[in-house]
Design a protein around this motif. Structure first.
Motif, PDB file in Angstrom:
ATOM      1  N   ALA A  90     -79.368 136.242 -35.793  1.00  0.00           N
ATOM      2  CA  ALA A  90     -77.951 136.272 -36.170  1.00  0.00           C
ATOM      3  C   ALA A  90     -77.807 136.252 -37.690  1.00  0.00           C
ATOM      4  N   ILE A  91     -78.639 135.459 -38.359  1.00  0.00           N
ATOM      5  CA  ILE A  91     -78.624 135.421 -39.825  1.00  0.00           C
ATOM      6  C   ILE A  91     -78.925 136.802 -40.385  1.00  0.00           C
ATOM      7  N   ASN A  92     -79.931 137.451 -39.825  1.00  0.00           N
ATOM      8  CA  ASN A  92     -80.310 138.782 -40.288  1.00  0.00           C
ATOM      9  C   ASN A  92     -79.235 139.822 -39.957  1.00  0.00           C
ATOM     10  N   TRP A  93     -78.648 139.716 -38.767  1.00  0.00           N
ATOM     11  CA  TRP A  93     -77.627 140.665 -38.332  1.00  0.00           C
ATOM     12  C   TRP A  93     -76.381 140.614 -39.217  1.00  0.00           C
ATOM     13  N   MET A  94     -76.029 139.400 -39.686  1.00  0.00           N
ATOM     14  CA  MET A  94     -74.857 139.232 -40.536  1.00  0.00           C
ATOM     15  C   MET A  94     -75.147 139.500 -42.014  1.00  0.00           C
ATOM     16  N   ALA A  95     -76.403 139.694 -42.361  1.00  0.00           N
ATOM     17  CA  ALA A  95     -76.802 139.768 -43.765  1.00  0.00           C
ATOM     18  C   ALA A  95     -76.009 140.819 -44.546  1.00  0.00           C
ATOM     19  N   ARG A  96     -75.899 142.003 -44.004  1.00  0.00           N
ATOM     20  CA  ARG A  96     -75.237 143.081 -44.734  1.00  0.00           C
ATOM     21  C   ARG A  96     -73.764 142.758 -44.995  1.00  0.00           C
ATOM     22  N   THR A  97     -73.131 142.055 -44.070  1.00  0.00           N
ATOM     23  CA  THR A  97     -71.721 141.685 -44.236  1.00  0.00           C
ATOM     24  C   THR A  97     -71.510 140.821 -45.468  1.00  0.00           C
ATOM     25  N   TYR A  98     -72.483 139.990 -45.789  1.00  0.00           N
ATOM     26  CA  TYR A  98     -72.346 139.062 -46.914  1.00  0.00           C
ATOM     27  C   TYR A  98     -73.167 139.488 -48.134  1.00  0.00           C
ATOM     28  N   GLU A 152     -80.619 143.237 -44.966  1.00  0.00           N
ATOM     29  CA  GLU A 152     -80.946 143.172 -43.539  1.00  0.00           C
ATOM     30  C   GLU A 152     -82.338 143.753 -43.332  1.00  0.00           C
ATOM     31  N   GLU A 153     -83.241 142.958 -42.738  1.00  0.00           N
ATOM     32  CA  GLU A 153     -84.632 143.363 -42.580  1.00  0.00           C
ATOM     33  C   GLU A 153     -84.912 143.830 -41.159  1.00  0.00           C
ATOM     34  N   ASP A 154     -85.900 144.685 -41.021  1.00  0.00           N
ATOM     35  CA  ASP A 154     -86.283 145.161 -39.688  1.00  0.00           C
ATOM     36  C   ASP A 154     -86.886 144.055 -38.839  1.00  0.00           C
ATOM     37  N   ASP A 155     -87.656 143.158 -39.463  1.00  0.00           N
ATOM     38  CA  ASP A 155     -88.309 142.088 -38.696  1.00  0.00           C
ATOM     39  C   ASP A 155     -87.594 140.741 -38.803  1.00  0.00           C
ATOM     40  N   ALA A 156     -86.484 140.688 -39.534  1.00  0.00           N
ATOM     41  CA  ALA A 156     -85.674 139.461 -39.676  1.00  0.00           C
ATOM     42  C   ALA A 156     -86.483 138.280 -40.203  1.00  0.00           C
ATOM     43  N   ALA A 157     -87.456 138.562 -41.082  1.00  0.00           N
ATOM     44  CA  ALA A 157     -88.336 137.487 -41.569  1.00  0.00           C
ATOM     45  C   ALA A 157     -87.558 136.396 -42.297  1.00  0.00           C
ATOM     46  N   ASN A 158     -86.688 136.776 -43.227  1.00  0.00           N
ATOM     47  CA  ASN A 158     -85.928 135.763 -43.960  1.00  0.00           C
ATOM     48  C   ASN A 158     -84.976 135.005 -43.047  1.00  0.00           C
ATOM     49  N   GLY A 159     -84.335 135.711 -42.121  1.00  0.00           N
ATOM     50  CA  GLY A 159     -83.404 135.052 -41.209  1.00  0.00           C
ATOM     51  C   GLY A 159     -84.089 134.039 -40.308  1.00  0.00           C
ATOM     52  N   VAL A 160     -85.221 134.422 -39.736  1.00  0.00           N
ATOM     53  CA  VAL A 160     -85.952 133.504 -38.861  1.00  0.00           C
ATOM     54  C   VAL A 160     -86.495 132.325 -39.658  1.00  0.00           C
ATOM     55  N   ALA A 161     -86.968 132.585 -40.877  1.00  0.00           N
ATOM     56  CA  ALA A 161     -87.465 131.493 -41.721  1.00  0.00           C
ATOM     57  C   ALA A 161     -86.349 130.506 -42.039  1.00  0.00           C
ATOM     58  N   LEU A 162     -85.194 131.022 -42.386  1.00  0.00           N
ATOM     59  CA  LEU A 162     -84.055 130.157 -42.711  1.00  0.00           C
ATOM     60  C   LEU A 162     -83.656 129.308 -41.509  1.00  0.00           C
ATOM     61  N   ALA A 163     -83.605 129.922 -40.332  1.00  0.00           N
ATOM     62  CA  ALA A 163     -83.256 129.179 -39.114  1.00  0.00           C
ATOM     63  C   ALA A 163     -84.310 128.133 -38.782  1.00  0.00           C
ATOM     64  N   ALA A 164     -85.577 128.512 -38.850  1.00  0.00           N
ATOM     65  CA  ALA A 164     -86.659 127.604 -38.469  1.00  0.00           C
ATOM     66  C   ALA A 164     -86.731 126.392 -39.389  1.00  0.00           C
ATOM     67  N   TYR A 165     -86.691 126.634 -40.696  1.00  0.00           N
ATOM     68  CA  TYR A 165     -86.813 125.519 -41.633  1.00  0.00           C
ATOM     69  C   TYR A 165     -85.555 124.667 -41.671  1.00  0.00           C
ATOM     70  N   SER A 166     -84.388 125.263 -41.424  1.00  0.00           N
ATOM     71  CA  SER A 166     -83.151 124.477 -41.374  1.00  0.00           C
ATOM     72  C   SER A 166     -83.136 123.547 -40.162  1.00  0.00           C
ATOM     73  N   CYS A 167     -83.846 123.917 -39.117  1.00  0.00           N
ATOM     74  CA  CYS A 167     -83.918 123.084 -37.911  1.00  0.00           C
ATOM     75  C   CYS A 167     -84.944 121.958 -38.025  1.00  0.00           C
ATOM     76  N   THR A 168     -85.663 121.895 -39.135  1.00  0.00           N
ATOM     77  CA  THR A 168     -86.700 120.874 -39.312  1.00  0.00           C
ATOM     78  C   THR A 168     -86.189 119.456 -39.057  1.00  0.00           C
ATOM     79  N   PRO A 169     -85.022 119.046 -39.619  1.00  0.00           N
ATOM     80  CA  PRO A 169     -84.553 117.677 -39.325  1.00  0.00           C
ATOM     81  C   PRO A 169     -84.330 117.424 -37.834  1.00  0.00           C
ATOM     82  N   LEU A 170     -83.844 118.438 -37.122  1.00  0.00           N
ATOM     83  CA  LEU A 170     -83.629 118.279 -35.678  1.00  0.00           C
ATOM     84  C   LEU A 170     -84.950 118.176 -34.934  1.00  0.00           C
ATOM     85  N   PHE A 171     -85.950 118.939 -35.375  1.00  0.00           N
ATOM     86  CA  PHE A 171     -87.267 118.827 -34.759  1.00  0.00           C
ATOM     87  C   PHE A 171     -87.818 117.414 -34.938  1.00  0.00           C
ATOM     88  N   LEU A 172     -87.746 116.901 -36.161  1.00  0.00           N
ATOM     89  CA  LEU A 172     -88.303 115.578 -36.454  1.00  0.00           C
ATOM     90  C   LEU A 172     -87.509 114.461 -35.785  1.00  0.00           C
TER      91      LEU A 172
END
Length: 203
Positions: free
Chosen positions: A92-100, A104-124
């Motif tokens: 979703a982060i990657n899909w909305m990227a162009r709007t903001y 927008e990347e083909d593999d959504a690397a930045n979007g997935v990284a942002l989501a994964a690392y932002s969820c770190t407090p919830l994981f812990l």
């Protein structure tokens, strides 16, 4: 190993986000080396506490436990839901990227990284499930969700390379997406419970 980012996201998040952007890890490697490991904390702790420790509601009440098979089943389903949720938020982060104004990347690397690392407090925060008191878990996860939202807002302009002013609207849109994902998992839980995957309690 990507787990070294955990400490940095709590002590110097801006510098850590900049390093994450430079690394630009592929989503598959990020999942294998980070998300699969940290996302397991909550389900494993929940299995241990609900199947073996139990919990009470009110003083002097009987201890409530889940049957081990039921606890394992629910923990596995929770783990899978977390993995899908992080992946969906990243796309979703990657899909909305162009709007903001971001790339927008083909593999959504930045979007997935942002989501994964932002969820770190919830994981812990999953460690709190070893003490299965509803009020305590609610407070811990509320605090973790708040810091996770802050990490998302803080990391958006750095990882996605956009002005901080745009990050406010971007983060608001992503919060809405995250809530939709959360509600979807709740609805999915109800559906699965109706098909026999509900909790089985033991005295």
């Amino acid at each position: 190993m990507l787990l070294h980012h955990v400490f940095g996201l709590f002590t110097h998040p801006d510098a850590e986000w900049a390093q994450i952007r430079r690394e630009h890890e592929k989503p598959l490697r990020l999942y294998v080396a980070y998300v699969l490991i940290l996302a397991a904390i909550g389900p494993v702790c929940a299995y241990i506490s609900t199947a073996h420790f139990g919990w009470t509601i009110g003083a002097g009440q009987q201890v409530i436990r889940l049957a081990p098979d039921s606890a394992l089943q629910l923990s596995v389903l929770t783990y899978l839901a977390m993995l899908v949720g992080v992946f969906a938020l990243g796309y979703a982060i990657n899909w909305m990227a162009r709007t903001y104004g971001a790339l927008e990347e083909d593999d959504a690397a930045n979007g997935v990284a942002l989501a994964a690392y932002s969820c770190t407090p919830l994981f812990l925060a999953g460690f709190a499930l070893l003490y299965p008191e509803p009020w305590f878990n609610a407070l811990v996860f509320l605090a973790a969700a708040g810091y996770g939202a802050y990490l998302m807002y803080d990391g958006l302009p750095i990882v996605m390379d956009i002005p901080r002013e745009r990050a406010i609207m971007y983060a608001g849109a992503l919060l809405t997406v995250a809530l939709v994902i959360l509600v979807s998992t709740r609805v999915g839980s109800v559906i699965l419970w109706n098909y026999g995957f509900g909790p089985v309690f033991v005295s």
